[in-house]
Design an enzyme around this catalytic site. Structure first.
Site, mmCIF file in Angstrom:
data_model
loop_
_atom_site.group_PDB
_atom_site.id
_atom_site.type_symbol
_atom_site.label_atom_id
_atom_site.label_comp_id
_atom_site.label_asym_id
_atom_site.label_seq_id
_atom_site.Cartn_x
_atom_site.Cartn_y
_atom_site.Cartn_z
ATOM 1 N NE ARG A 130 -58.822 -30.067 7.314
ATOM 2 C CZ ARG A 130 -58.583 -28.858 6.826
ATOM 3 N NH1 ARG A 130 -58.110 -28.714 5.593
ATOM 4 N NH2 ARG A 130 -58.823 -27.805 7.562
ATOM 5 C CE LYS A 152 -56.224 -49.791 18.285
ATOM 6 N NZ LYS A 152 -56.164 -50.573 19.526
ATOM 7 C CD GLU A 194 -47.913 -56.413 21.783
ATOM 8 O OE1 GLU A 194 -48.843 -57.150 21.406
ATOM 9 O OE2 GLU A 194 -48.107 -55.402 22.479
ATOM 10 C CE LYS A 222 -52.569 -54.849 14.888
ATOM 11 N NZ LYS A 222 -51.807 -53.885 15.630
ATOM 12 C CD GLU A 232 -59.552 -51.257 20.457
ATOM 13 O OE1 GLU A 232 -58.484 -51.115 19.837
ATOM 14 O OE2 GLU A 232 -59.655 -51.138 21.670
ATOM 15 N NE ARG A 236 -56.828 -52.481 15.828
ATOM 16 C CZ ARG A 236 -56.262 -51.771 14.885
ATOM 17 N NH1 ARG A 236 -56.959 -51.384 13.850
ATOM 18 N NH2 ARG A 236 -54.985 -51.439 14.954
ATOM 19 C CG ASN A 240 -55.598 -53.223 23.258
ATOM 20 O OD1 ASN A 240 -54.457 -53.049 22.832
ATOM 21 N ND2 ASN A 240 -56.616 -52.492 22.884
ATOM 22 C CG HIS A 243 -51.888 -54.367 25.480
ATOM 23 N ND1 HIS A 243 -51.664 -55.708 25.262
ATOM 24 C CD2 HIS A 243 -51.145 -53.705 24.554
ATOM 25 C CE1 HIS A 243 -50.830 -55.845 24.232
ATOM 26 N NE2 HIS A 243 -50.503 -54.651 23.792
ATOM 27 C CG HIS A 247 -51.420 -49.465 27.717
ATOM 28 N ND1 HIS A 247 -52.554 -49.469 26.943
ATOM 29 C CD2 HIS A 247 -50.412 -49.834 26.874
ATOM 30 C CE1 HIS A 247 -52.244 -49.805 25.699
ATOM 31 N NE2 HIS A 247 -50.953 -50.053 25.644
ATOM 32 C CG HIS A 264 -45.780 -52.138 24.571
ATOM 33 N ND1 HIS A 264 -46.869 -51.678 25.273
ATOM 34 C CD2 HIS A 264 -46.277 -52.966 23.615
ATOM 35 C CE1 HIS A 264 -47.971 -52.186 24.749
ATOM 36 N NE2 HIS A 264 -47.641 -52.976 23.742
HETATM 37 N N1 GLY Z 1 -52.029 -52.896 19.236
HETATM 38 C C1 GLY Z 1 -53.390 -53.254 19.221
HETATM 39 C C2 GLY Z 1 -54.102 -52.869 17.975
HETATM 40 O O1 GLY Z 1 -53.476 -52.525 16.991
HETATM 41 O O2 GLY Z 1 -55.307 -52.881 17.947
#
Ligand code: GLY
Length: 357
Positions: A130, A152, A194, A222, A232, A236, A240, A243, A247, A264
């Site tokens: 956990r 993330k 990126e 960031k 997010e 946040r 993206n 993206h 994706h 990516h």
């Molecule tokens: N890669 C986007 C984020 O970390 O929110």
């Protein structure tokens, strides 16, 4: 247009060899942690291992040089290369190896690698017993400017990218620029996609900076966003940018069994210009701003046209399934007030822009 190799050479030429490492804090209250950027910084890993850890598990991949100096019992766990290794099967395998070696809840995982390693090891850290402590030692440009930062973690499902995951913050992130000395050129392309994104999140002079400064400015951007919106809820999502299509392209690439046909960051480069064209078609930005997106992507030696294997109908379907969408077509789009999340973009316009991409 310059090649990615030319851009890399120019970036290194602009770099100041005597640059001192910098430490940037991601401020999240009691879960705050440092991001250390500079040459030789992986020598500091031991200082971030938990004081009550008797074991350290280094999760990495074959081919990533492991020179970490650790003062406790080290369990080395290698996972496979490529997006296909970002799977629940890998999570199970790593977790089982931890368990077999009696890795306890006070022990520390060190993720040494690029985004695949930090995403998988971070998800294992979030779920094993956990939740255990982990440190990211980013070995790719992409991981340094994005994947390793912000907590993330997660893996892919056959149905799409990053569909299973957790927010789980590391205790430190180390961006040792020495690790980039052996980085394959395609991985530089990946990082550049990126970094190009950060140009549209407010880093104006990005293109003129040296390597450490580009990484540092990207990290600072960031960190500032994640500190405001860790989970997010709003801001946040802007990270993206580009993206949604990216994706979808990556998922289609895997469905075609041409894993790694697009990386990516390469997909993000295509997605940035696609998003700009979409914003233009929706009357949100002038044509010159689309040209600016193309110029920035070009300046990193990246392409912004859809690959020949891309199937536009499949991409449309995949974009509807994006995590940010609710069955509609949702994109981060540029506009007079900067980037914002735009829902319910008409399918007809998306299809038309895909046709011209
Ligand atoms: N890669 C986007 C984020 O970390 O929110």
């Amino acid at each position: 247009m310059s090649s990615v190799s030319d851009v890399r050479a120019e970036l290194l030429r602009r770099s100041v060899p005597s640059s001192q490492p910098v430490e940037i804090e991601l401020a999240l209250g009691e879960r705050s942690y440092p991001i250390v950027v500079g040459r030789g910084t992986s020598a500091r890993v031991e200082e971030f291992v938990g004081s009550s850890s008797s074991k350290v598990a280094v999760v990495t991949q074959a081919g990533i040089p492991h020179t970490l100096q650790l003062e406790r019992e080290v369990l080395l766990i290698q996972i496979d290369d490529g997006e296909s290794a970002k799977s629940l099967a890998t999570v199970q395998s790593v977790s089982s190896q931890l368990s077999r070696h009696e890795f306890g809840r006070h022990d520390t995982i060190v993720a040494l690698g690029g985004g695949v390693v930090t995403d998988v090891a971070g998800f294992v850290a979030a779920t094993y017993h956990r939740g255990v402590r982990y440190i990211n030692v980013a070995s790719s440009l992409l991981a340094m400017v994005d994947a390793a930062i912000g907590g993330k973690t997660g893996v892919n499902l056959p149905e799409g990218k990053n569909l299973v995951g957790a927010f789980w913050q590391p205790s430190a992130v180390i961006c040792d620029l020495d690790l980039l000395d052996t980085l394959p050129i395609r991985e530089w392309a990946c990082g550049f996609g990126e970094i190009a994104k950060y140009r549209f999140l407010g880093v104006d002079d990005l293109v003129e900076l040296g390597l450490q400064e580009q990484v540092e400015r990207s990290v600072r951007t960031k960190v500032e966003v994640v500190a405001r919106d860790e989970r997010e809820g709003s801001a946040r999502a802007l990270l993206n940018y580009g993206h949604t299509l990216a994706h979808a392209l990556e998922t289609q690439s895997r469905l075609n069994n041409v894993d790694h046909d697009i990386r990516h960051g390469e997909a993000v480069a295509v997605g940035l210009v696609f998003a700009a064209r979409l914003a233009y078609r929706l009357g949100r930005i002038p044509l010159e701003r689309v040209a600016e997106h193309q110029r920035i992507v070009d300046s990193f030696g990246l392409s912004y046209t859809l690959p020949s294997w891309a199937d536009r109908a499949v991409l449309l379907h995949l974009m509807r399934r994006d995590k940010k969408a609710d069955g509609d077509l949702t994109f981060v789009l540029d506009g007079s007030g900067g980037l914002e999340v735009v829902r319910n973009v008409p399918e007809r316009i998306v299809v038309e822009v895909l046709e011209e991409s």
